[in-house]
Design an enzyme around this catalytic site. Structure first.
Site, mmCIF file in Angstrom:
data_model
loop_
_atom_site.group_PDB
_atom_site.id
_atom_site.type_symbol
_atom_site.label_atom_id
_atom_site.label_comp_id
_atom_site.label_asym_id
_atom_site.label_seq_id
_atom_site.Cartn_x
_atom_site.Cartn_y
_atom_site.Cartn_z
ATOM 1 N N THR A 162 -13.759 99.310 10.656
ATOM 2 C CA THR A 162 -13.311 98.228 11.533
ATOM 3 C C THR A 162 -13.021 98.807 12.904
ATOM 4 O O THR A 162 -12.544 99.939 13.015
ATOM 5 C CB THR A 162 -12.017 97.623 10.947
ATOM 6 N N ARG A 190 -14.124 85.623 1.618
ATOM 7 C CA ARG A 190 -12.891 86.434 1.684
ATOM 8 C C ARG A 190 -12.591 86.785 3.141
ATOM 9 O O ARG A 190 -13.451 87.244 3.878
ATOM 10 C CB ARG A 190 -13.069 87.701 0.848
ATOM 11 N N GLY A 192 -10.094 89.019 5.637
ATOM 12 C CA GLY A 192 -9.157 90.148 5.601
ATOM 13 C C GLY A 192 -8.047 89.995 6.626
ATOM 14 O O GLY A 192 -7.799 88.912 7.150
ATOM 15 N N ASP A 193 -7.404 91.100 6.903
ATOM 16 C CA ASP A 193 -6.276 91.117 7.839
ATOM 17 C C ASP A 193 -6.715 91.089 9.299
ATOM 18 O O ASP A 193 -5.964 90.631 10.168
ATOM 19 C CB ASP A 193 -5.467 92.404 7.631
ATOM 20 N N THR A 213 -6.551 99.049 10.876
ATOM 21 C CA THR A 213 -7.705 99.086 9.993
ATOM 22 C C THR A 213 -7.229 99.529 8.615
ATOM 23 O O THR A 213 -6.129 100.049 8.470
ATOM 24 C CB THR A 213 -8.800 100.033 10.520
ATOM 25 N N GLY A 216 -7.414 95.266 3.796
ATOM 26 C CA GLY A 216 -6.801 94.108 4.422
ATOM 27 C C GLY A 216 -5.690 93.470 3.621
ATOM 28 O O GLY A 216 -4.687 93.026 4.188
HETATM 29 N N1 ASP Z 1 -9.168 95.585 7.420
HETATM 30 C C1 ASP Z 1 -10.532 95.250 7.120
HETATM 31 C C2 ASP Z 1 -10.549 94.184 6.065
HETATM 32 O O1 ASP Z 1 -9.848 94.311 5.075
HETATM 33 C C3 ASP Z 1 -11.362 96.384 6.681
HETATM 34 C C4 ASP Z 1 -11.263 97.618 7.505
HETATM 35 O O2 ASP Z 1 -10.358 97.790 8.293
HETATM 36 O O3 ASP Z 1 -12.152 98.444 7.368
HETATM 37 O O4 ASP Z 1 -11.301 93.254 6.194
#
Ligand code: ASP
Length: 295
Positions: A162, A190, A192-193, A213, A216
């Site tokens: 990310t 889905r 994520g965060d 990152t 999430g």
């Molecule tokens: N935080 C991201 C998610 O869960 C993934 C990542 O940071 O690589 O979608």
């Protein structure tokens, strides 16, 4: 990240820093700077953002992004978009041109197109490296009789690429942006965060600009970016708050990830509890970019 991708990550970050810095150097806003920096990384296939992102269970790219202005608290986010090569551009349009804060899926794509963002086909975002990565993951999961779902959140060997940026401009304003393809083999739909305010991204001149990152789901449960910004608002240094955030993530929900934090005085912190994280920064005095190993 594998050893043979380290140089690529450093190059990608240097390019992103150059793009963000050129905005700041000519007196531009922190908001424009983080947008331009993130666009460069979305365009770079090495990262899990834009083209070249991890694929979901159906072999599709599904992207999330958020951008936030620390001066006004305006924010724009998109989730589960499949036809935007630069989701952060769409997020910026939402911030600047919409009374709303967040759009998902087809509605987000329609809003983006109506506001001048280029749309593409989902296939244009898929690259052979990721088709092969998904194939290998699914074959491995099958052979172990595991449920074909996203890898578990305590698996630190699966990389997270990310991208995120934080910036401070000459008017004393800070901003943050985060963009992602999410996690490998994620279930379609889905989210994520990364694109949720206060989870993967947050900016407030009165506290800090933050981008995270990592897995999430644990990050979301702690609303980690806001948690960290609040520690800075309480008088702690961003460096301390970043490290504390990683400790809290690990101790409270067994999560792993990385974080960048910047306050309106230009003090910053970088921390991660994964084996590696790529980061870079530029100030009027110094520039650095590295892939850091833990311990
Ligand atoms: N935080 C991201 C998610 O869960 C993934 C990542 O940071 O690589 O979608």
């Amino acid at each position: 990240m594998p050893d043979d991708m380290v140089e690529g990550h450093i190059d990608g970050m240097r390019n992103a820093i150059a793009a963000g810095w050129s905005v700041l150097e000519r007196g531009g806003s922190a908001l424009d700077a983080v947008e331009e920096a993130v666009v460069i990384m979305e365009d770079d296939e090495i990262f899990d953002a834009g083209r070249g992102s991890f694929l979901n269970r159906d072999g599709k790219v599904q992207l999330d992004a958020l951008i936030m202005d620390g001066a006004t608290l305006r924010a724009g986010g998109v989730g589960c978009v499949e036809r935007l090569p630069n989701p952060v551009r769409a997020a910026r349009k939402i911030l600047s041109e919409s009374p709303h804060v967040y759009f998902v899926g087809e509605g987000a794509e329609r809003f983006a197109a109506e506001h001048g963002c280029e749309l593409c086909r989902n296939e244009d975002l898929v690259i052979p490296r990721e088709v092969e990565r998904l194939r290998r993951y699914q074959a491995e999961a099958n052979s172990h009789g595991k449920e074909l779902f996203a890898p578990s959140s305590d698996d630190v060997t699966i990389s997270h690429d990310t991208v995120g940026a934080v910036a401070l401009d000459s008017n004393g304003n800070i901003a943050a942006a985060t963009s992602t393809g999410g996690t490998l083999n994620k279930a379609p739909g889905r989210l994520g965060d990364s694109s949720l305010i206060g989870c993967g991204c947050y900016a407030n001149n009165e506290s800090a600009a933050v981008s995270t990152t990592g897995w999430g789901e644990p990050i979301m449960k702690l609303v980690l970016a806001k948690w960290t910004a609040d520690r800075v608002a309480a008088g702690n240094l961003p460096e301390w708050a970043a490290q504390e955030a990683m400790n809290y993530l690990k101790q409270r929900v067994n999560g792993h990830g990385g974080i960048i934090v910047l306050d309106a005085q230009g003090q910053f912190g970088i921390a991660h509890n994964t084996p590696r994280m790529a980061w870079g920064f530029k100030t009027v005095k110094k520039e650095d970019a590295a892939v850091e190993r833990a311990g």
